[in-house]
Design an enzyme around this catalytic site. Structure first.
Site, PDB file in Angstrom:
ATOM      1  CE1 TYR A 142      51.850  72.642  28.190  1.00 10.63           C
ATOM      2  CE2 TYR A 142      52.317  74.616  29.456  1.00 10.63           C
ATOM      3  CZ  TYR A 142      51.509  73.530  29.182  1.00 10.63           C
ATOM      4  OH  TYR A 142      50.358  73.337  29.877  1.00 10.63           O
TER       5      TYR A 142
ATOM      6  NE  ARG B 229      40.250  76.642  33.338  1.00  6.06           N
ATOM      7  CZ  ARG B 229      41.512  77.072  33.472  1.00  6.06           C
ATOM      8  NH1 ARG B 229      41.906  78.167  32.840  1.00  6.06           N
ATOM      9  NH2 ARG B 229      42.390  76.404  34.208  1.00  6.06           N
TER      10      ARG B 229
ATOM     11  CE  LYS C 215      51.504  71.906  33.135  1.00 12.20           C
ATOM     12  NZ  LYS C 215      50.838  73.182  33.026  1.00 12.20           N
TER      13      LYS C 215
ATOM     14  CD  GLU D 157      47.718  71.427  33.094  1.00 12.69           C
ATOM     15  OE1 GLU D 157      47.991  72.580  32.699  1.00 12.69           O
ATOM     16  OE2 GLU D 157      48.115  70.974  34.177  1.00 12.69           O
ATOM     17  CG  ASP D 158      44.643  73.519  30.703  1.00 11.72           C
ATOM     18  OD1 ASP D 158      44.924  74.133  31.744  1.00 11.72           O
ATOM     19  OD2 ASP D 158      45.283  73.672  29.643  1.00 11.72           O
TER      20      ASP D 158
ATOM     21  CG  ASP E 187      50.393  72.757  36.815  1.00  7.95           C
ATOM     22  OD1 ASP E 187      51.102  72.980  37.813  1.00  7.95           O
ATOM     23  OD2 ASP E 187      50.645  73.230  35.694  1.00  7.95           O
ATOM     24  CG  ASP E 188      44.798  74.295  35.337  1.00 10.94           C
ATOM     25  OD1 ASP E 188      45.581  74.870  34.570  1.00 10.94           O
ATOM     26  OD2 ASP E 188      44.199  73.254  35.050  1.00 10.94           O
TER      27      ASP E 188
ATOM     28  CG  ASN F 243      49.500  80.816  29.789  1.00 13.79           C
ATOM     29  OD1 ASN F 243      48.620  80.059  29.373  1.00 13.79           O
ATOM     30  ND2 ASN F 243      50.207  80.547  30.865  1.00 13.79           N
TER      31      ASN F 243
ATOM     32  CG  ASN G 175      57.066  78.210  32.683  1.00 11.25           C
ATOM     33  OD1 ASN G 175      56.361  77.232  32.904  1.00 11.25           O
ATOM     34  ND2 ASN G 175      57.656  78.429  31.527  1.00 11.25           N
TER      35      ASN G 175
END
Length: 608
Positions: free
Chosen positions: A102, A165, A183, A254-255, A277-278, A424, A470
């Site tokens: 990851y 993203r 993930k 996610e993203d 999660d973001d 990150n 994290n």
């Protein structure tokens, strides 16, 4: 034990399986008599090893790789050819391997995904769903194809992205598939989700990145991203079809781009079991570390002044959860708690009278008390706000430069400054741990979004371990808790309970060293505790639907109310959670005994 007889009926296979499950999963540990029964005599070397020796060989080869992307490719091949060996390796070496499978390595892997894809697994192996926007009307056929490829246990959990993203790297299109894959590996490693019930999905809705549109090796569709109306119509069809096919499946978004991330969560969070999660995960893990930091800062919580640099979905999501902490934990009225936060975006400090149209998600924290003051830069805002905490989700490398860090130290001489550079991968981090330590005279309370090495204080030789915010600390327990107790939905108070449980999971030794998060080596232990707290909170809110967990939680000694989540849990629930965590086999006999429970193979019939 009688020899194992294997009958292969088809060459069709999943991405993480081979024509014979036992042979591939045991590898060189396959007993000689069994090899003979399977007609492998003379086709493989004669040596018979145990799983420990296999791990040593993999580690040896891993260390010979000169770059992290080579290590990523190698580990992916191990995972897709011998999943038992892969997860033994990960669990026994999590601190070293997590940054490869990851962040930060997964960012580089995503950028190059179309170039490395054929080398990550055997040909025609299935490791998830690639859903082009051009095939949305055929979504039922796509799901049917996936079901045919697994022919067994249906997925309990999925991670979905559209690649728009990815981390701090921007629009990577179909290449973003590396994120759901990575993930879900952490779901398995950290919380024991079953690897055979994890489904990575990429919505291939095109890309606006010219580099990929022009790349002859790009494997996604070659078109620009759709407008909002087309995006939501397509996404809704896909999510509706997935929920219909797998009604109990936990969905993690996610993203996605900021607006779409909030839009999807707002639409679906009360209709299906889903989570972003973001927005929620990042906020939860940072809140867990922030609670620990506030306890060590040396000033009352109500005197904290928190400056965020970056106002995307992750930044606003974090801020809202920190505000909830002050409201719930410290009984600070909402308006007063909201006034403890300031934001800086690309145009400067966010105010209601700045003169531009603010995105909807920025309005809540826009300042109304600035009068005629408008700060155009971070430096100006820092002097105006005089923050006690500086939190970066800007994806701007070195945004917290020497001058910023020294100014934070000057502004916080009577208390310890809190500095969280959360962007990150490392190439986007606002500062490093070493820089934060050096420029604050080693007083900083630090957490980052990417891993940094231990820092040794000159003169004293004292080692300081950086906190890493994290998400791996929180999203696996949320996913496992959801799979186990099947809540109707995931509420903000459940997420808050997870943050509290994370802060509570620190040992006395970790607190004494000034650390903000538990050591990553304890991730399975902390995941069990946090999962238990999540389940308790779901039961308190009357949202859990699995009777056994409801009864167990209610019979435990844990008290409290639903609207004041405290992150507590009973050891009875913790121990039961641990029993439900999947583990790879320790030896050949255990592998055979657990088959097909540890990994279903659809086309091989095993006879003992």
């Amino acid at each position: 034990m009688a020899p194992i007889m294997a009958e292969t009926t088809s060459s069709n296979q999943s991405r993480s399986s081979t024509p014979d499950l036992i042979a591939s999963s045991a590898g060189t540990a396959l007993p000689y008599a069994t090899r003979s029964a399977m007609h492998l005599k003379g086709l493989v070397p004669s040596g018979v090893e145990n799983f420990d020796i296999q791990e040593k060989r993999v580690l040896e080869q891993l260390q010979l790789k000169s770059t992290n992307i080579e290590k990523y490719i190698f580990l992916s091949w191990v995972r897709t050819t011998n999943i038992n060996l892969f997860y033994r390796l990960v669990l026994h070496n999590l601190k070293e391997i997590a940054p490869i499978i990851y962040t930060p390595t997964v960012g580089k892997a995503c950028q190059e995904y179309s170039h490395i894809y054929p080398f990550l697994a055997p040909p025609n192996a299935v490791d998830g769903l690639y859903i082009p926007i051009t095939e949305v009307d055929n979504i039922d056929e796509i799901i049917s194809n996936y079901r045919e490829s697994i022919e067994g246990d249906e997925p309990e959990i999925t991670v979905i992205t559209d690649g728009s993203r990815i981390l701090g790297l921007g629009d990577l299109g179909m290449n973003g598939m590396g994120i759901p894959v990575g993930k879900l590996q952490l779901y398995v490693a950290a919380a024991g989700l079953h690897p055979d019930k994890c489904l990575p999905i990429v919505l291939d809705f095109g890309t606006d990145t010219e580099q990929y549109l022009q790349d002859p090796l790009y494997l996604g569709i070659r078109q620009r991203r759709p407008d909002n109306e087309t995006f939501y119509a397509a996404a809704d069809k896909i999510i509706t079809a997935l929920h219909k096919a797998f009604p109990n499946m936990f969905i993690q978004f996610e993203d996605f781009s900021t607006d779409h991330a909030f839009g999807l969560l707002d639409k679906w969070r009360n209709q299906i079991l889903c989570f972003n999660d973001d927005i929620q995960g990042t906020g939860s893990v940072i809140l867990g570390g922030f609670i620990s930091a506030v306890q060590q800062a040396g000033i009352p919580p109500k005197n904290q002044r928190i400056l965020f640099v970056g106002a995307g979905s992750a930044g606003v999501g974090v801020a809202k959860q920190l505000a909830d902490y002050f409201i719930i934990e410290h009984r600070i009225p909402e308006e007063q708690a909201k006034a403890m936060f300031w934001f800086v975006d690309s145009r400067g400090m966010i105010t209601a009278n700045r003169g531009d149209k603010l995105a909807d998600h920025k309005i809540y924290f826009a300042r109304h008390d600035n009068g005629a003051t408008q700060c155009k830069t971070l430096e100006e805002t820092l002097d105006y706000v005089k923050p006690t905490a500086l939190i970066g989700l800007s994806t701007i490398y070195k945004a917290f430069h020497e001058g910023i860090l020294k100014r934070m130290d000057e502004l916080n001489q009577t208390n310890r400054p809190i500095i969280f550079p959360l962007s990150n991968p490392e190439t986007k981090a606002e500062c490093s741990f070493e820089e934060a330590m050096v420029h604050t005279n080693n007083r900083v309370l630090f957490a980052s979004g990417t891993a940094f090495p231990t820092y040794t204080i000159p003169g004293t030789g004292e080692d300081r371990v950086p906190g890493q915010g994290n998400n791996m600390y929180v999203f696996p327990p949320i996913g496992l808790g959801s799979v186990l107790c099947k809540p109707k939905r995931i509420t903000d108070t459940m997420i808050f309970a997870v943050s509290k449980a994370l802060a509570n999971s620190l040992t006395d030794e970790e607190r004494a060293r000034g650390e903000l998060y538990p050591r990553i080596e304890r991730i399975r232990e902390t995941s069990a505790q946090i999962t238990a707290a999540f389940i308790h909170q779901a039961v308190k809110e009357n949202l859990a639907q699995e009777d056994s967990w409801i009864q167990m939680a209610k019979e435990s000694s844990v008290a409290g109310t639903a609207d004041i989540p405290d992150g507590t849990y009973s050891m009875e629930v913790v121990e039961e959670v641990k029993k439900r965590m999947w583990l790879p086999a320790e030896n050949f006999q255990q592998l055979v005994t657990s088959c097909p429970h540890y990994h279903h193979h659809p086309h091989t019939h095993i006879k003992l």
